[in-house]
Design a protein around this motif. Structure first.
Motif, PDB file in Angstrom:
ATOM      1  N   ILE A 139       4.406   7.663   1.739  1.00  0.00           N
ATOM      2  CA  ILE A 139       4.551   8.754   2.696  1.00  0.00           C
ATOM      3  C   ILE A 139       5.026   8.157   4.011  1.00  0.00           C
ATOM      4  O   ILE A 139       4.753   6.986   4.306  1.00  0.00           O
ATOM      5  N   THR A 140       5.765   8.936   4.781  1.00  0.00           N
ATOM      6  CA  THR A 140       6.242   8.469   6.083  1.00  0.00           C
ATOM      7  C   THR A 140       5.487   9.220   7.171  1.00  0.00           C
ATOM      8  O   THR A 140       5.474  10.450   7.191  1.00  0.00           O
ATOM      9  N   VAL A 141       4.844   8.455   8.067  1.00  0.00           N
ATOM     10  CA  VAL A 141       4.080   9.028   9.180  1.00  0.00           C
ATOM     11  C   VAL A 141       4.692   8.520  10.484  1.00  0.00           C
ATOM     12  O   VAL A 141       4.686   7.313  10.742  1.00  0.00           O
ATOM     13  N   ASP A 142       5.258   9.415  11.266  1.00  0.00           N
ATOM     14  CA  ASP A 142       5.959   9.045  12.501  1.00  0.00           C
ATOM     15  C   ASP A 142       6.988   7.943  12.248  1.00  0.00           C
ATOM     16  O   ASP A 142       7.157   7.029  13.059  1.00  0.00           O
ATOM     17  N   GLY A 143       7.658   8.028  11.096  1.00  0.00           N
ATOM     18  CA  GLY A 143       8.707   7.074  10.778  1.00  0.00           C
ATOM     19  C   GLY A 143       8.232   5.788  10.149  1.00  0.00           C
ATOM     20  O   GLY A 143       9.038   4.895   9.885  1.00  0.00           O
ATOM     21  N   VAL A 144       6.932   5.667   9.887  1.00  0.00           N
ATOM     22  CA  VAL A 144       6.366   4.452   9.294  1.00  0.00           C
ATOM     23  C   VAL A 144       6.112   4.679   7.810  1.00  0.00           C
ATOM     24  O   VAL A 144       5.400   5.615   7.427  1.00  0.00           O
ATOM     25  N   SER A 145       6.685   3.824   6.974  1.00  0.00           N
ATOM     26  CA  SER A 145       6.455   3.895   5.531  1.00  0.00           C
ATOM     27  C   SER A 145       5.052   3.366   5.226  1.00  0.00           C
ATOM     28  O   SER A 145       4.728   2.223   5.546  1.00  0.00           O
ATOM     29  N   LEU A 146       4.222   4.221   4.613  1.00  0.00           N
ATOM     30  CA  LEU A 146       2.836   3.859   4.332  1.00  0.00           C
ATOM     31  C   LEU A 146       2.472   4.218   2.894  1.00  0.00           C
ATOM     32  O   LEU A 146       3.103   5.076   2.282  1.00  0.00           O
ATOM     33  N   THR A 147       1.437   3.556   2.398  1.00  0.00           N
ATOM     34  CA  THR A 147       0.923   3.833   1.059  1.00  0.00           C
ATOM     35  C   THR A 147      -0.329   4.689   1.177  1.00  0.00           C
ATOM     36  O   THR A 147      -1.244   4.357   1.946  1.00  0.00           O
ATOM     37  N   VAL A 148      -0.386   5.773   0.439  1.00  0.00           N
ATOM     38  CA  VAL A 148      -1.537   6.675   0.460  1.00  0.00           C
ATOM     39  C   VAL A 148      -2.716   6.003  -0.246  1.00  0.00           C
ATOM     40  O   VAL A 148      -2.614   5.580  -1.396  1.00  0.00           O
ATOM     41  N   MET A 149      -3.844   5.889   0.448  1.00  0.00           N
ATOM     42  CA  MET A 149      -5.054   5.290  -0.126  1.00  0.00           C
ATOM     43  C   MET A 149      -5.902   6.323  -0.854  1.00  0.00           C
ATOM     44  O   MET A 149      -6.523   6.022  -1.863  1.00  0.00           O
ATOM     45  N   ALA A 150      -5.950   7.521  -0.301  1.00  0.00           N
ATOM     46  CA  ALA A 150      -6.758   8.593  -0.877  1.00  0.00           C
ATOM     47  C   ALA A 150      -6.167   9.920  -0.440  1.00  0.00           C
ATOM     48  O   ALA A 150      -5.550  10.018   0.624  1.00  0.00           O
ATOM     49  N   SER A 152      -7.006  14.370  -0.621  1.00  0.00           N
ATOM     50  CA  SER A 152      -7.826  15.511  -1.014  1.00  0.00           C
ATOM     51  C   SER A 152      -6.967  16.758  -0.880  1.00  0.00           C
ATOM     52  O   SER A 152      -5.768  16.669  -0.643  1.00  0.00           O
ATOM     53  N   ALA A 153      -7.587  17.916  -0.981  1.00  0.00           N
ATOM     54  CA  ALA A 153      -6.829  19.166  -0.905  1.00  0.00           C
ATOM     55  C   ALA A 153      -6.153  19.347   0.448  1.00  0.00           C
ATOM     56  O   ALA A 153      -5.061  19.921   0.534  1.00  0.00           O
ATOM     57  N   ASP A 154      -6.783  18.850   1.527  1.00  0.00           N
ATOM     58  CA  ASP A 154      -6.220  19.100   2.853  1.00  0.00           C
ATOM     59  C   ASP A 154      -6.144  17.875   3.759  1.00  0.00           C
ATOM     60  O   ASP A 154      -5.867  18.002   4.952  1.00  0.00           O
ATOM     61  N   THR A 155      -6.387  16.672   3.209  1.00  0.00           N
ATOM     62  CA  THR A 155      -6.263  15.449   4.002  1.00  0.00           C
ATOM     63  C   THR A 155      -5.725  14.313   3.130  1.00  0.00           C
ATOM     64  O   THR A 155      -5.758  14.389   1.904  1.00  0.00           O
ATOM     65  N   PHE A 156      -5.240  13.270   3.799  1.00  0.00           N
ATOM     66  CA  PHE A 156      -4.900  12.034   3.097  1.00  0.00           C
ATOM     67  C   PHE A 156      -5.229  10.864   4.014  1.00  0.00           C
ATOM     68  O   PHE A 156      -5.333  11.022   5.230  1.00  0.00           O
ATOM     69  N   GLU A 157      -5.396   9.683   3.422  1.00  0.00           N
ATOM     70  CA  GLU A 157      -5.760   8.491   4.174  1.00  0.00           C
ATOM     71  C   GLU A 157      -4.773   7.361   3.921  1.00  0.00           C
ATOM     72  O   GLU A 157      -4.231   7.235   2.820  1.00  0.00           O
ATOM     73  N   VAL A 158      -4.546   6.569   4.969  1.00  0.00           N
ATOM     74  CA  VAL A 158      -3.741   5.362   4.855  1.00  0.00           C
ATOM     75  C   VAL A 158      -4.475   4.226   5.549  1.00  0.00           C
ATOM     76  O   VAL A 158      -5.319   4.459   6.416  1.00  0.00           O
ATOM     77  N   GLY A 159      -4.158   2.998   5.174  1.00  0.00           N
ATOM     78  CA  GLY A 159      -4.716   1.832   5.839  1.00  0.00           C
ATOM     79  C   GLY A 159      -3.629   1.167   6.670  1.00  0.00           C
ATOM     80  O   GLY A 159      -2.496   1.017   6.211  1.00  0.00           O
ATOM     81  N   LEU A 160      -3.978   0.796   7.902  1.00  0.00           N
ATOM     82  CA  LEU A 160      -3.019   0.164   8.797  1.00  0.00           C
ATOM     83  C   LEU A 160      -3.402  -1.285   9.047  1.00  0.00           C
ATOM     84  O   LEU A 160      -4.516  -1.567   9.490  1.00  0.00           O
ATOM     85  N   ILE A 161      -2.464  -2.205   8.755  1.00  0.00           N
ATOM     86  CA  ILE A 161      -2.687  -3.620   9.001  1.00  0.00           C
ATOM     87  C   ILE A 161      -2.484  -3.907  10.489  1.00  0.00           C
ATOM     88  O   ILE A 161      -1.918  -3.076  11.217  1.00  0.00           O
ATOM     89  N   PRO A 162      -2.933  -5.075  10.975  1.00  0.00           N
ATOM     90  CA  PRO A 162      -2.790  -5.379  12.404  1.00  0.00           C
ATOM     91  C   PRO A 162      -1.366  -5.252  12.935  1.00  0.00           C
ATOM     92  O   PRO A 162      -1.154  -4.767  14.051  1.00  0.00           O
ATOM     93  N   THR A 163      -0.366  -5.668  12.151  1.00  0.00           N
ATOM     94  CA  THR A 163       1.032  -5.569  12.599  1.00  0.00           C
ATOM     95  C   THR A 163       1.418  -4.122  12.864  1.00  0.00           C
ATOM     96  O   THR A 163       2.056  -3.804  13.878  1.00  0.00           O
ATOM     97  N   THR A 164       1.045  -3.213  11.964  1.00  0.00           N
ATOM     98  CA  THR A 164       1.365  -1.797  12.138  1.00  0.00           C
ATOM     99  C   THR A 164       0.632  -1.226  13.345  1.00  0.00           C
ATOM    100  O   THR A 164       1.200  -0.439  14.113  1.00  0.00           O
ATOM    101  N   LEU A 165      -0.614  -1.623  13.535  1.00  0.00           N
ATOM    102  CA  LEU A 165      -1.382  -1.146  14.686  1.00  0.00           C
ATOM    103  C   LEU A 165      -0.768  -1.618  15.999  1.00  0.00           C
ATOM    104  O   LEU A 165      -0.767  -0.884  16.994  1.00  0.00           O
ATOM    105  N   LYS A 166      -0.220  -2.823  15.995  1.00  0.00           N
ATOM    106  CA  LYS A 166       0.320  -3.405  17.225  1.00  0.00           C
ATOM    107  C   LYS A 166       1.740  -2.947  17.529  1.00  0.00           C
ATOM    108  O   LYS A 166       2.098  -2.722  18.687  1.00  0.00           O
ATOM    109  N   LEU A 167       2.560  -2.780  16.493  1.00  0.00           N
ATOM    110  CA  LEU A 167       3.986  -2.577  16.702  1.00  0.00           C
ATOM    111  C   LEU A 167       4.478  -1.152  16.495  1.00  0.00           C
ATOM    112  O   LEU A 167       5.682  -0.909  16.528  1.00  0.00           O
ATOM    113  N   THR A 168       3.572  -0.191  16.261  1.00  0.00           N
ATOM    114  CA  THR A 168       3.971   1.204  16.106  1.00  0.00           C
ATOM    115  C   THR A 168       3.074   2.103  16.951  1.00  0.00           C
ATOM    116  O   THR A 168       2.006   1.689  17.399  1.00  0.00           O
TER     117      THR A 168
END
Length: 200
Positions: A139-150, A152-168
């Motif tokens: 899935i793309t979130v604000d232009g960032v390619s991410l892998t869906v971790m979980a 549900s019917a109305d939410t989804f979760e992704v994990g962000l590594i330090p590089t993604t947290l720092k550079l986006t």
């Protein structure tokens, strides 16, 4: 076409209302403007925009009303950080996944859960998009390619590594902030083809 690998954290210089419901967006991004020409595409928080001017590390793009209504670009203000990526070229590495820069919906951050060196972010899932979001899918979130971790019917979760947290921009956004979503275009085409096949 983009890959969802953010090249640069840019900054909005101005967002000026244009004729009708359009706007003119100026963004500072020295890297993405280094070779940008009139007519080139640059992804701004996941939205594909066309460069109409490039001067001194600042590019300008027209934003039509449809884009303002379907994305979070209208909420940007001077000084707002934005994720920037130039269009992929033939032969370039596909580090993320195939991203069009066509926003399918706007979600909000529901929760942030810090872990040891990374964070889990939970987002709302706009109505109608859930069928395209699968665990371990892209899935793309604000232009960032991410892998869906979980999901549900109305939410989804992704994990962000330090590089993604720092550079986006995802590293600095808080609960309640809007984000642009683009689901996997392949899933949409498959759905259409299977649907057409079952009709008649």
């Amino acid at each position: 076409m983009f890959t969802g690998i953010v090249e640069e954290l840019g900054e909005v210089v101005r967002l000026t209302e244009g004729a009708g419901d359009s706007a003119l967006l100026a963004v500072r991004g020295p890297l993405v403007t280094s070779d940008a020409r009139h007519g080139d595409s640059i992804s701004v928080n996941g939205v594909c925009l066309t460069v109409i001017d490039n001067d001194g590390g600042v590019f300008t793009a027209d934003v039509m009303g449809e884009t303002l209504r379907r994305s979070s670009l209208g909420a940007l203000r001077p000084g707002s950080p934005v994720n920037l990526e130039r269009a992929a070229t033939v032969g370039s590495r596909l580090g993320g996944h195939l991203v069009q820069g066509h926003v399918d919906g706007v979600a909000t951050i529901v929760a942030r859960e810090p872990a040891d060196d990374w964070e889990v972010l939970r987002f709302s899932l706009p109505s109608g998009l859930g069928r395209y979001v699968v665990e371990k899918g892209s899935i793309t979130v604000d232009g960032v390619s991410l892998t869906v971790m979980a999901v549900s019917a109305d939410t989804f979760e992704v994990g962000l590594i330090p590089t993604t947290l720092k550079l986006t921009v995802l590293g600095s956004k808080g609960v309640g902030d809007p984000v642009n979503l683009e689901v996997d275009v392949i899933a949409k085409y498959v759905e259409k083809m299977l649907g057409d096949r079952h009709v008649g």
